[in-house]
Motif scaffolding. Sequence first.
Motif, mmCIF file in Angstrom:
data_model
loop_
_atom_site.group_PDB
_atom_site.id
_atom_site.type_symbol
_atom_site.label_atom_id
_atom_site.label_comp_id
_atom_site.label_asym_id
_atom_site.label_seq_id
_atom_site.Cartn_x
_atom_site.Cartn_y
_atom_site.Cartn_z
ATOM 1 N N GLY A 72 -8.536 17.846 -1.455
ATOM 2 C CA GLY A 72 -8.164 19.134 -2.500
ATOM 3 C C GLY A 72 -6.305 19.749 -1.999
ATOM 4 O O GLY A 72 -5.823 19.751 -2.941
ATOM 5 N N ARG A 73 -6.246 20.117 -0.670
ATOM 6 C CA ARG A 73 -5.260 20.681 -0.597
ATOM 7 C C ARG A 73 -3.993 19.646 -0.622
ATOM 8 O O ARG A 73 -2.677 19.997 -1.485
ATOM 9 C CB ARG A 73 -5.351 21.254 0.324
ATOM 10 C CG ARG A 73 -6.123 21.649 1.249
ATOM 11 C CD ARG A 73 -5.709 23.623 1.701
ATOM 12 N NE ARG A 73 -4.207 23.993 1.119
ATOM 13 C CZ ARG A 73 -3.418 23.786 3.137
ATOM 14 N NH1 ARG A 73 -4.623 24.357 3.525
ATOM 15 N NH2 ARG A 73 -2.206 24.154 2.833
ATOM 16 N N LEU A 74 -4.094 17.749 -0.576
ATOM 17 C CA LEU A 74 -3.332 16.911 -0.744
ATOM 18 C C LEU A 74 -3.350 16.700 -2.532
ATOM 19 O O LEU A 74 -2.080 16.709 -2.527
ATOM 20 C CB LEU A 74 -4.062 16.015 -0.019
ATOM 21 C CG LEU A 74 -3.692 15.621 1.267
ATOM 22 C CD1 LEU A 74 -4.598 14.857 1.360
ATOM 23 C CD2 LEU A 74 -2.305 15.816 1.531
ATOM 24 N N LEU A 126 1.650 11.652 -0.517
ATOM 25 C CA LEU A 126 0.747 11.643 0.686
ATOM 26 C C LEU A 126 1.177 11.909 1.512
ATOM 27 O O LEU A 126 0.898 12.881 2.704
ATOM 28 C CB LEU A 126 -0.141 11.243 -0.340
ATOM 29 C CG LEU A 126 -0.734 11.045 -1.387
ATOM 30 C CD1 LEU A 126 -2.267 10.138 -2.131
ATOM 31 C CD2 LEU A 126 -1.639 13.009 -1.105
ATOM 32 N N LEU A 127 1.783 10.779 2.001
ATOM 33 C CA LEU A 127 2.120 9.996 4.340
ATOM 34 C C LEU A 127 2.534 11.448 4.300
ATOM 35 O O LEU A 127 3.094 11.944 5.575
ATOM 36 C CB LEU A 127 2.519 9.006 3.708
ATOM 37 C CG LEU A 127 1.879 7.538 3.806
ATOM 38 C CD1 LEU A 127 2.054 6.514 3.617
ATOM 39 C CD2 LEU A 127 0.382 7.981 4.703
ATOM 40 N N ALA A 128 4.081 12.140 3.583
ATOM 41 C CA ALA A 128 4.917 12.630 3.402
ATOM 42 C C ALA A 128 3.779 14.263 4.044
ATOM 43 O O ALA A 128 4.242 14.874 4.843
ATOM 44 C CB ALA A 128 6.405 12.789 2.816
ATOM 45 N N LYS A 130 -7.075 4.025 0.062
ATOM 46 C CA LYS A 130 -6.106 2.828 -0.164
ATOM 47 C C LYS A 130 -5.983 2.544 1.622
ATOM 48 O O LYS A 130 -5.676 1.345 2.376
ATOM 49 C CB LYS A 130 -4.948 2.215 -1.284
ATOM 50 C CG LYS A 130 -4.695 0.849 -0.925
ATOM 51 C CD LYS A 130 -4.599 0.248 -1.429
ATOM 52 C CE LYS A 130 -4.278 -0.970 -1.069
ATOM 53 N NZ LYS A 130 -4.592 -2.180 -1.234
ATOM 54 N N LEU A 131 -4.888 3.994 1.966
ATOM 55 C CA LEU A 131 -4.167 4.561 3.309
ATOM 56 C C LEU A 131 -5.725 4.193 3.763
ATOM 57 O O LEU A 131 -4.795 3.526 5.578
ATOM 58 C CB LEU A 131 -3.839 6.024 3.298
ATOM 59 C CG LEU A 131 -2.446 4.985 1.602
ATOM 60 C CD1 LEU A 131 -1.969 7.148 1.864
ATOM 61 C CD2 LEU A 131 -1.381 4.778 2.707
ATOM 62 N N ALA A 155 1.246 -1.201 -0.122
ATOM 63 C CA ALA A 155 -0.192 0.038 -0.068
ATOM 64 C C ALA A 155 0.806 1.039 -0.494
ATOM 65 O O ALA A 155 0.248 2.450 -0.845
ATOM 66 C CB ALA A 155 -0.941 0.030 1.396
ATOM 67 N N ILE A 156 2.029 1.525 0.619
ATOM 68 C CA ILE A 156 2.680 2.194 0.640
ATOM 69 C C ILE A 156 4.108 2.388 0.209
ATOM 70 O O ILE A 156 4.489 3.129 0.181
ATOM 71 C CB ILE A 156 3.084 2.830 2.359
ATOM 72 C CG1 ILE A 156 4.382 1.182 3.031
ATOM 73 C CG2 ILE A 156 2.941 2.831 2.838
ATOM 74 C CD1 ILE A 156 4.611 2.041 3.225
#
Length: 104
Positions: free
Chosen positions: A40-42, A28-30, A59-60, A19-20
Motif C-alpha cells: 500500500g505504501r509502495l 519501486l526498487l528505489a 515479478k521482483l 525485470a528491472i
Amino acid sequence: MTSELNEQQAHEAAKLLQAIAHPKRLLLLAALSDRQLSAGRLAAAVGLPPGMVYKHLHKLVEIGMLTVSAKSAGMRFSIASPETAFKLMEILAVLPVQISGNVA
C-alpha cells in the motif's frame, strides 16, 4: 580482468535486466533501497493501484530482487540482500546523470 559470459549467465542476466527495465519497477526498487514497505505504501509512492503494484512486486520477488516478510500489520517488501541493494544504488545513482546528459 576479462570476464567471459556463458549462455546460462547471459540468460540469467537478461532475465534480471528485463525485470528491472520497467519504469515503475525501478521506482519501486528505489523506494525500497534502504527500508521495508508495505504494498500500500509502495502503491502511493509510485502512483499505481495496489493490484498493479502487487504484479510488479511479484515479478521482483520471483527473480530474487526482493524478499517478503510478514509483520503483524501485513506483508512488507525489502531488497533481498545487501549486495543487491548496493548494486541497485549504484545503478540508480548513475541514471539521472545519464538521462540528463542525453537530453539535448
